[in-house]
Design a protein around this motif. Structure first.
Motif, PDB file in Angstrom:
ATOM      1  N   SER A 472       0.680  -1.202  -0.064  1.00 14.76           N
ATOM      2  CA  SER A 472       0.063  -0.034  -0.096  1.00 14.76           C
ATOM      3  C   SER A 472       1.000   1.186  -0.024  1.00 14.76           C
ATOM      4  CB  SER A 472      -1.025   0.070   1.279  1.00 14.76           C
ATOM      5  OG  SER A 472      -1.707  -1.055   1.179  1.00 14.76           O
ATOM      6  N   VAL A 473       1.887   1.210   0.961  1.00 22.78           N
ATOM      7  CA  VAL A 473       2.834   2.196   0.985  1.00 22.78           C
ATOM      8  C   VAL A 473       3.596   2.712  -0.277  1.00 22.78           C
ATOM      9  CG1 VAL A 473       5.065   3.487   2.136  1.00 22.78           C
ATOM     10  CG2 VAL A 473       2.866   2.309   3.369  1.00 22.78           C
ATOM     11  N   ARG A 474       4.090   1.526  -0.958  1.00 20.73           N
ATOM     12  CA  ARG A 474       4.761   1.541  -2.102  1.00 20.73           C
ATOM     13  C   ARG A 474       3.941   2.136  -3.451  1.00 20.73           C
ATOM     14  NH1 ARG A 474       6.313  -3.511  -1.453  1.00 20.73           N
ATOM     15  NH2 ARG A 474       5.310  -4.225  -3.013  1.00 20.73           N
ATOM     16  N   SER A 475       2.677   1.845  -3.271  1.00 19.23           N
ATOM     17  CA  SER A 475       1.790   2.022  -4.313  1.00 19.23           C
ATOM     18  C   SER A 475       1.549   3.721  -4.440  1.00 19.23           C
ATOM     19  CB  SER A 475       0.602   1.380  -4.447  1.00 19.23           C
ATOM     20  OG  SER A 475       0.526  -0.102  -4.389  1.00 19.23           O
ATOM     21  N   GLY A 476       1.582   4.251  -3.162  1.00 18.66           N
ATOM     22  CA  GLY A 476       1.169   5.561  -2.894  1.00 18.66           C
ATOM     23  C   GLY A 476       2.499   6.314  -3.317  1.00 18.66           C
ATOM     24  N   ASP A 477       3.342   6.004  -3.031  1.00 16.50           N
ATOM     25  CA  ASP A 477       4.722   6.665  -3.293  1.00 16.50           C
ATOM     26  C   ASP A 477       4.960   6.421  -4.858  1.00 16.50           C
ATOM     27  OD1 ASP A 477       5.257   6.775  -0.651  1.00 16.50           O
ATOM     28  OD2 ASP A 477       6.640   5.248  -0.434  1.00 16.50           O
ATOM     29  N   ARG A 478       4.718   5.400  -5.518  1.00 13.93           N
ATOM     30  CA  ARG A 478       4.954   5.098  -6.914  1.00 13.93           C
ATOM     31  C   ARG A 478       4.117   6.046  -7.783  1.00 13.93           C
ATOM     32  NH1 ARG A 478       3.934  -0.283  -8.062  1.00 13.93           N
ATOM     33  NH2 ARG A 478       2.065   0.353  -9.405  1.00 13.93           N
ATOM     34  N   LEU A 479       2.798   6.129  -7.274  1.00 13.02           N
ATOM     35  CA  LEU A 479       1.948   6.999  -8.083  1.00 13.02           C
ATOM     36  C   LEU A 479       2.220   8.454  -7.851  1.00 13.02           C
ATOM     37  CD1 LEU A 479      -0.894   7.260  -9.743  1.00 13.02           C
ATOM     38  CD2 LEU A 479      -2.067   7.369  -7.456  1.00 13.02           C
ATOM     39  N   HIS A 480       2.737   8.845  -6.714  1.00 12.71           N
ATOM     40  CA  HIS A 480       2.978  10.449  -6.660  1.00 12.71           C
ATOM     41  C   HIS A 480       3.935  10.872  -7.578  1.00 12.71           C
ATOM     42  CE1 HIS A 480       3.744  14.195  -4.820  1.00 12.71           C
ATOM     43  NE2 HIS A 480       4.855  13.696  -4.397  1.00 12.71           N
ATOM     44  N   LYS A 481       5.039   9.688  -7.861  1.00 11.73           N
ATOM     45  CA  LYS A 481       6.245  10.206  -8.632  1.00 11.73           C
ATOM     46  C   LYS A 481       5.723  10.004 -10.273  1.00 11.73           C
ATOM     47  CE  LYS A 481       9.815   8.375  -5.603  1.00 11.73           C
ATOM     48  NZ  LYS A 481      10.797   7.321  -5.318  1.00 11.73           N
ATOM     49  N   GLU A 482       4.966   9.127 -10.433  1.00 15.78           N
ATOM     50  CA  GLU A 482       4.292   8.967 -11.682  1.00 15.78           C
ATOM     51  C   GLU A 482       3.422   9.983 -12.185  1.00 15.78           C
ATOM     52  OE1 GLU A 482       2.216   5.666 -14.662  1.00 15.78           O
ATOM     53  OE2 GLU A 482       2.811   5.096 -12.645  1.00 15.78           O
ATOM     54  N   TRP A 483       2.427  10.639 -11.003  1.00 18.66           N
ATOM     55  CA  TRP A 483       1.878  11.639 -11.750  1.00 18.66           C
ATOM     56  C   TRP A 483       2.595  13.006 -11.750  1.00 18.66           C
ATOM     57  CZ3 TRP A 483      -2.371  10.369 -14.003  1.00 18.66           C
ATOM     58  CH2 TRP A 483      -3.566  11.470 -14.152  1.00 18.66           C
ATOM     59  N   PHE A 484       3.518  13.270 -10.980  1.00 19.38           N
ATOM     60  CA  PHE A 484       4.326  14.358 -11.211  1.00 19.38           C
ATOM     61  C   PHE A 484       5.238  14.386 -12.555  1.00 19.38           C
ATOM     62  CE2 PHE A 484       7.913  17.128  -9.070  1.00 19.38           C
ATOM     63  CZ  PHE A 484       7.565  18.239  -9.660  1.00 19.38           C
ATOM     64  N   GLN A 485       5.505  13.115 -13.002  1.00 12.83           N
ATOM     65  CA  GLN A 485       5.901  13.056 -14.140  1.00 12.83           C
ATOM     66  C   GLN A 485       5.146  13.386 -15.234  1.00 12.83           C
ATOM     67  OE1 GLN A 485       9.304  12.730 -15.394  1.00 12.83           O
ATOM     68  NE2 GLN A 485       8.769  12.644 -17.445  1.00 12.83           N
ATOM     69  N   PHE A 486       3.880  12.870 -15.046  1.00 11.41           N
ATOM     70  CA  PHE A 486       2.845  13.107 -16.073  1.00 11.41           C
ATOM     71  C   PHE A 486       2.508  14.508 -16.277  1.00 11.41           C
ATOM     72  CE2 PHE A 486      -2.082  13.338 -17.101  1.00 11.41           C
ATOM     73  CZ  PHE A 486      -1.795  13.119 -18.362  1.00 11.41           C
ATOM     74  N   TYR A 487       2.464  15.298 -15.122  1.00 13.50           N
ATOM     75  CA  TYR A 487       2.161  16.847 -15.086  1.00 13.50           C
ATOM     76  C   TYR A 487       3.225  17.426 -16.077  1.00 13.50           C
ATOM     77  CZ  TYR A 487       2.229  21.595 -14.082  1.00 13.50           C
ATOM     78  OH  TYR A 487       2.452  23.062 -14.212  1.00 13.50           O
ATOM     79  N   GLY A 488       4.407  17.077 -16.011  1.00 12.68           N
ATOM     80  CA  GLY A 488       5.562  17.785 -16.943  1.00 12.68           C
ATOM     81  C   GLY A 488       5.303  17.191 -18.307  1.00 12.68           C
ATOM     82  N   GLU A 489       4.773  16.106 -18.640  1.00  9.33           N
ATOM     83  CA  GLU A 489       4.568  15.827 -20.107  1.00  9.33           C
ATOM     84  C   GLU A 489       3.264  16.478 -20.485  1.00  9.33           C
ATOM     85  OE1 GLU A 489       3.937  11.593 -19.578  1.00  9.33           O
ATOM     86  OE2 GLU A 489       6.096  11.071 -19.258  1.00  9.33           O
ATOM     87  N   LEU A 490       2.365  16.794 -19.727  1.00  8.97           N
ATOM     88  CA  LEU A 490       1.091  17.505 -20.219  1.00  8.97           C
ATOM     89  C   LEU A 490       1.245  19.059 -20.300  1.00  8.97           C
ATOM     90  CD1 LEU A 490      -1.739  16.229 -20.567  1.00  8.97           C
ATOM     91  CD2 LEU A 490      -2.430  17.341 -18.144  1.00  8.97           C
ATOM     92  N   PHE A 491       2.248  19.470 -19.534  1.00 10.31           N
ATOM     93  CA  PHE A 491       2.524  20.764 -19.595  1.00 10.31           C
ATOM     94  C   PHE A 491       3.221  21.094 -20.922  1.00 10.31           C
ATOM     95  CE2 PHE A 491       5.286  24.588 -18.969  1.00 10.31           C
ATOM     96  CZ  PHE A 491       4.237  25.331 -18.430  1.00 10.31           C
ATOM     97  N   ALA A 492       4.197  19.985 -21.425  1.00 10.36           N
ATOM     98  CA  ALA A 492       5.069  20.176 -22.423  1.00 10.36           C
ATOM     99  C   ALA A 492       4.226  20.025 -23.518  1.00 10.36           C
ATOM    100  CB  ALA A 492       6.197  19.237 -22.406  1.00 10.36           C
ATOM    101  N   ARG A 493       3.311  19.540 -23.593  1.00  9.21           N
ATOM    102  CA  ARG A 493       2.125  19.251 -24.664  1.00  9.21           C
ATOM    103  C   ARG A 493       1.326  20.616 -24.940  1.00  9.21           C
ATOM    104  NH1 ARG A 493       0.240  14.159 -26.804  1.00  9.21           N
ATOM    105  NH2 ARG A 493       1.577  12.584 -26.321  1.00  9.21           N
ATOM    106  N   LEU A 494       1.099  21.425 -23.662  1.00  7.24           N
ATOM    107  CA  LEU A 494      -0.101  22.296 -23.881  1.00  7.24           C
ATOM    108  C   LEU A 494       0.498  23.888 -23.434  1.00  7.24           C
ATOM    109  CD1 LEU A 494      -2.679  20.369 -21.642  1.00  7.24           C
ATOM    110  CD2 LEU A 494      -2.697  20.425 -24.016  1.00  7.24           C
ATOM    111  N   ARG A 495       1.553  23.777 -23.172  1.00  7.51           N
ATOM    112  CA  ARG A 495       2.336  25.267 -23.204  1.00  7.51           C
ATOM    113  C   ARG A 495       1.864  26.330 -23.907  1.00  7.51           C
ATOM    114  NH1 ARG A 495       6.272  26.575 -26.017  1.00  7.51           N
ATOM    115  NH2 ARG A 495       7.632  24.955 -27.188  1.00  7.51           N
ATOM    116  N   ASP A 496       1.652  27.208 -23.553  1.00  4.35           N
ATOM    117  CA  ASP A 496       1.207  28.567 -24.478  1.00  4.35           C
ATOM    118  C   ASP A 496       0.322  28.424 -25.568  1.00  4.35           C
ATOM    119  OD1 ASP A 496       3.544  29.686 -23.090  1.00  4.35           O
ATOM    120  OD2 ASP A 496       4.843  29.166 -24.432  1.00  4.35           O
TER     121      ASP A 496
END
Length: 572
Positions: A472-496
């Motif tokens: 359970s702990v690992r799942s939360g830790d891993r999701l947090h890192k993955e979703w942060f990475q996804f934010y960066g990918e999404l931002f790169a696609r949608l900026r400006d």
């Protein structure tokens, strides 16, 4: 001396009768689900809620020991140890009350082993210590297959405790509630399926909100909801309409949506919906994910096509819920999925599993339509640091003004707010990403379950709990890192305001840089409002941008045909 550990049942709370702190619940009985397990889904919606998980270690309750109690909503210290009608719902009428609805949850979780025992425990706590909250609806399920709704409102000034009714949802049915009391009439001699306070009718008579009808001398037609939380326009439109949208998506009766549409619109408050319905099919966890992400799409209450939705058709509006223009009141639609959600979950109660792993809490923070959930076994003894913290029930204000990139609440809000601003361009990307994450977790749960069952020993559960907690702990830790990475990918696609996609054949950036522009409908709105203000005087000097607007400049020859070189491209 008694040791408490949460492992046998789950209880979820809804601010049933309060518009400012609006929430939504869905309840699924075992025979209504594909795997014969109960489900409860819950969105906790309020702008001052910070999504966190809390863990309280198993402890002893020694004789004479007092526990500290704080109000979950206000963090007001109460003691060491639905809206609705104001004469009863205002907590000031019980100024010495020591138990708010949040404390009822935490204290009951440590004491009850079944849904029915939970109901009786809450009633006893309120009678002894007083009830310090507004009207509330509780969703309760246990690992023995019972699923209940309990609705509660205070007794009013000078009276300790509350009046309440609890109804068991028949197996094979589903229910939902969303900030409007829903229990109406109820059986008086069926303790297997209905429990209620002894004075639930008498109090209503005493305070003058109910009078026995001549043709109903035994008050069998007494309606808890109609008496203690009468439906108003906003009670239907901003609250119960969410239940209507959920039932419309899931009901076996295909006419349900149209039959109760006028009620959901607030135009026919007498045409009340049933407390439960039969679903059109056995429901999966994925089905419940979908209904908790809905924004009234495709219904009479859809609000993603009018001017308020903007050019990106976002089904969100700036608050407050009710606003004025020229002294006339207007309202925004209040959908199940909303930006104000602090945290949400779907709880699976798995009846065929050992008690320690019978429940899985699929937990997320922020908007239920834009945030992925991760699994937490009910026996877990610690939580992911990204999701953990202390809250108002511990007397600690939530750090809502302290941005912390290590906390999932902030990263998930970053994704959601980016998506709100570019809904039409981005929401499908988010849905696909969430599905991919959930699919991985679903497969992992199957594998981990096998490992846990292999380790199960009723006489020595320590290793089982250790393995479940670690996952359970690992799942939360891993999701947090993955979703942060996804934010960066999404931002790169949608900026400006661009739409940028990968293209390895492009020599400049290995990408396509497109410009989404306005939809035809939104372009018309601009022209209708501004007339010729933005009109090009000389059309002959304007390049045909329609050929390149949506997917960028596809190749060098197209740029040459348009007479656009690298210098002018950069300038644009």
């Amino acid at each position: 001396m008694k040791v408490f550990r949460f492992e046998t049942f789950l209880i979820a709370i809804l601010h049933a009768l309060s518009l400012c702190d609006a929430c939504t619940n869905v309840l699924v009985t075992p025979s209504a689900s594909v795997d014969d397990n109960s489900l409860i889904a819950y969105n906790a919606d309020s702008g001052n809620l910070m999504g966190m998980l809390y863990h309280y270690p198993a402890s002893t309750n020694e004789s004479g020991t007092l526990r500290k109690v704080w109000n979950w909503d206000t963090a007001e210290y109460l003691e060491t140890t639905f809206g609705g009608i104001d004469i009863l719902s205002n907590p000031k009428h019980q100024p010495d009350a020591k138990i708010d609805y949040g404390s009822l949850i935490y204290i009951t979780l440590q004491r009850a082993k079944s849904a029915k025992e939970a109901i009786k425990t809450m009633a006893a706590l309120m009678d002894e210590y007083g009830y310090a909250s507004e009207g509330e609806s509780f969703s309760i399920a246990d690992r023995f297959g019972e699923v209940w709704i309990m609705e509660v409102i205070g007794r009013g000034e000078g009276k300790v405790g509350s009046v309440w009714v609890a109804m068991k949802i028949p197996d094979g049915m589903i229910s939902a509630h969303s900030n409007q009391a829903r229990i109406r009439t109820f059986p008086r001699n069926d303790e297997e399926n209905c429990l209620y306070s002894h004075d639930v009718v008498d109090l209503a008579k005493e305070i003058g909100v109910y009078k026995s009808a001549k043709d109903d001398p035994e008050d069998l037609l007494f309606s808890f909801s109609d008496v203690y939380d009468p439906v108003s326009f906003m009670g239907a439109r901003a609250s119960d309409a969410r239940t209507w949208s959920i039932f419309s998506m899931l009901a076996k009766d295909s006419s349900f949506e149209k039959r109760y549409e006028a009620y959901a619109l607030g135009n026919d408050p007498t045409n009340r919906m049933p407390l439960w319905i039969e679903p059109k099919k056995k429901l999966s966890y994925e089905d419940i994910r979908a209904v908790m992400a809905n924004h009234y799409e495709g219904t009479a209450l859809s609000f993603d096509q009018d001017v308020g939705a903007g050019t990106y058709n976002t089904p969100y509006r700036a608050r407050p819920l009710v606003w004025k223009y020229n002294e006339v009141s207007y309202h925004n639609e209040r959908a199940v999925a909303t930006q104000q959600t602090g945290w949400n979950f779907i709880a699976q109660i798995r009846l065929n599993m050992p008690p320690q792993i019978s429940s899985i809490l699929w937990f997320a923070v922020d908007d239920s339509s834009t945030s992925p959930r991760f699994p937490v076994y009910g026996c877990s003894t610690s939580v992911s640091e990204a999701y953990g913290g202390k809250g108002t029930q511990d007397g600690v204000p939530s750090p809502l003004l302290s941005f912390d990139i290590s906390k999932a609440f902030w990263i998930q809000n970053m994704v959601s707010n980016l998506v709100y601003s570019r809904w039409k361009d981005s929401y499908e990307l988010v849905k696909d990403k969430i599905k991919a994450i959930h699919d991985v977790f679903d497969e992992e749960i199957k594998y981990i379950d096998e490992q846990l069952l292999a380790e199960y020993d009723a006489k020595n559960e320590d290793e089982l709990v250790k393995l479940a907690t670690s996952f359970s702990v690992r799942s939360g830790d891993r999701l947090h890192k993955e979703w942060f990475q996804f934010y960066g990918e999404l931002f790169a696609r949608l900026r400006d305001f661009y739409l940028i996609e990968e293209d390895q054949d492009d020599p400049i950036c290995n990408c396509k840089v497109g410009e989404a522009g306005f939809s035809e409908e939104w372009a018309q709105k601009i022209v209708d409002e501004t007339a010729d203000k933005y009109k090009c005087v000389d059309d002959d000097s304007v390049p045909d941008m329609s050929a390149i607007a949506l997917r960028g400049f596809e190749d060098h020859s197209k740029r040459q045909r348009l007479g656009i070189n690298k210098v002018t491209l950069a300038a644009m």
